[in-house]
Design a protein around this motif. Sequence first.
Motif, PDB file in Angstrom:
ATOM      1  N   GLU A   1       0.864  -1.169   0.000  1.00 41.95           N
ATOM      2  CA  GLU A   1       0.000   0.000   0.000  1.00 41.95           C
ATOM      3  C   GLU A   1       0.908   1.230   0.000  1.00 41.95           C
ATOM      4  N   VAL A   2       0.663   2.139  -0.953  1.00 37.22           N
ATOM      5  CA  VAL A   2       1.527   3.298  -1.164  1.00 37.22           C
ATOM      6  C   VAL A   2       0.690   4.569  -1.212  1.00 37.22           C
ATOM      7  N   VAL A   3       1.213   5.644  -0.616  1.00 41.89           N
ATOM      8  CA  VAL A   3       0.541   6.939  -0.720  1.00 41.89           C
ATOM      9  C   VAL A   3       0.913   7.535  -2.078  1.00 41.89           C
ATOM     10  N   GLU A   4      -0.088   7.724  -2.932  1.00 39.43           N
ATOM     11  CA  GLU A   4       0.140   8.300  -4.258  1.00 39.43           C
ATOM     12  C   GLU A   4       0.148   9.827  -4.199  1.00 39.43           C
ATOM     13  N   SER A   5      -0.724  10.387  -3.361  1.00 40.17           N
ATOM     14  CA  SER A   5      -0.828  11.842  -3.248  1.00 40.17           C
ATOM     15  C   SER A   5      -1.212  12.203  -1.813  1.00 40.17           C
ATOM     16  N   ARG A   6      -0.353  12.991  -1.178  1.00 35.13           N
ATOM     17  CA  ARG A   6      -0.640  13.428   0.194  1.00 35.13           C
ATOM     18  C   ARG A   6      -1.527  14.662   0.142  1.00 35.13           C
ATOM     19  N   ARG A   7      -2.530  14.685   1.013  1.00 32.32           N
ATOM     20  CA  ARG A   7      -3.468  15.805   1.065  1.00 32.32           C
ATOM     21  C   ARG A   7      -3.713  16.186   2.515  1.00 32.32           C
ATOM     22  N   ILE A   8      -4.259  17.372   2.697  1.00 32.89           N
ATOM     23  CA  ILE A   8      -4.645  17.832   4.036  1.00 32.89           C
ATOM     24  C   ILE A   8      -6.155  17.892   4.060  1.00 32.89           C
ATOM     25  N   PRO A   9      -6.790  17.251   4.975  1.00 35.04           N
ATOM     26  CA  PRO A   9      -6.289  16.376   6.043  1.00 35.04           C
ATOM     27  C   PRO A   9      -5.825  15.031   5.494  1.00 35.04           C
ATOM     28  N   ASP A  10      -5.144  14.276   6.354  1.00 33.10           N
ATOM     29  CA  ASP A  10      -4.612  12.958   5.952  1.00 33.10           C
ATOM     30  C   ASP A  10      -5.691  12.013   5.457  1.00 33.10           C
ATOM     31  N   THR A  11      -6.897  12.194   5.922  1.00 32.52           N
ATOM     32  CA  THR A  11      -7.984  11.303   5.499  1.00 32.52           C
ATOM     33  C   THR A  11      -8.332  11.484   4.031  1.00 32.52           C
ATOM     34  N   ALA A  12      -7.799  12.523   3.411  1.00 35.21           N
ATOM     35  CA  ALA A  12      -8.038  12.756   1.991  1.00 35.21           C
ATOM     36  C   ALA A  12      -6.897  12.240   1.105  1.00 35.21           C
ATOM     37  N   ASP A  13      -5.880  11.604   1.698  1.00 35.64           N
ATOM     38  CA  ASP A  13      -4.758  11.057   0.929  1.00 35.64           C
ATOM     39  C   ASP A  13      -5.254  10.064  -0.112  1.00 35.64           C
ATOM     40  N   LEU A  14      -4.591  10.077  -1.264  1.00 34.75           N
ATOM     41  CA  LEU A  14      -4.896   9.119  -2.318  1.00 34.75           C
ATOM     42  C   LEU A  14      -3.905   7.960  -2.186  1.00 34.75           C
TER      43      LEU A  14
ATOM     44  N   TYR B   1      -7.514   4.451  -4.280  1.00 35.45           N
ATOM     45  CA  TYR B   1      -8.654   4.838  -3.454  1.00 35.45           C
ATOM     46  C   TYR B   1      -8.241   5.950  -2.485  1.00 35.45           C
ATOM     47  N   VAL B   2      -9.232   6.612  -1.909  1.00 33.02           N
ATOM     48  CA  VAL B   2      -9.022   7.630  -0.903  1.00 33.02           C
ATOM     49  C   VAL B   2      -8.947   6.938   0.445  1.00 33.02           C
ATOM     50  N   ARG B   3      -8.004   7.368   1.274  1.00 35.00           N
ATOM     51  CA  ARG B   3      -7.803   6.753   2.589  1.00 35.00           C
ATOM     52  C   ARG B   3      -9.118   6.769   3.393  1.00 35.00           C
ATOM     53  N   GLY B   4      -9.419   5.648   4.003  1.00 33.00           N
ATOM     54  CA  GLY B   4     -10.594   5.553   4.850  1.00 33.00           C
ATOM     55  C   GLY B   4     -11.887   5.207   4.129  1.00 33.00           C
ATOM     56  N   ARG B   5     -11.871   5.219   2.802  1.00 36.60           N
ATOM     57  CA  ARG B   5     -13.077   4.842   2.041  1.00 36.60           C
ATOM     58  C   ARG B   5     -12.875   3.452   1.453  1.00 36.60           C
TER      59      ARG B   5
END
Length: 155
Positions: free
Chosen positions: A112-125, A148-152
Motif C-alpha cells: 500500500e503506497v501513498v500516491e498523493s498526500r493531502r490535508i487532512p490525511d484522510t483525503a490522501d490518495l 482509493y481515498v484513505r478511509g473509504r
Amino acid sequence: MSDQASTEEKPTGDTKASADGRTEQGSDEKRRPRRAASGESSRRTSSAESSSGTRPTRSNPKETKSGSAGGRVSAVQAVKKAVEQFSDLTGRAPESVVGTRWNEDHWAVRLEVVESRRIPDTADLLAEYDVELDAQGELLSYSRKDRYVRGRPTE
C-alpha cells in the motif's frame, strides 16, 4: 616489588604448594582467573579452532531444503526486498504491506503506497501495488491494482 605485593590479595584459608612453587587455594575459597603471561597464548580455544584456525559453522534450521545457494528466500526476506526495490524504482516508500504469498515459482507481495498526500490525511490518495519477485528475491514486475481515498472502502 613491594608495591605489587601490597596490591595483590593474599589467600586465606587452606593453601597448598605445587611442584613449581605456586600456591593453590582450598576448594572453599573463590578463585581469581589467572592472567596469561605475555608469551603465553589463551588456552580457551577448542580443538576445531586450533587445528583449522576457523570456527566450525552450523547450518541454519530455518533455511529451505535447497539451502541459501540458489534456494528460495523466506517470506520475510521477500517482503524486505520488495519494499526496498519498489522504493528504489518509484521513489515512493510503501506505507504498509497488505499481503504476501508464494505462487508456484515466485513471490507475490502487495504493498500500500501513498500516491498523493493531502490535508487532512484522510483525503490522501492511496494505491495498492502487486510486486512479483523471483525465488531469490529479485524484482520481476510491479503493477498498480487499486487506487482509493484513505478511509473509504472499495467494492
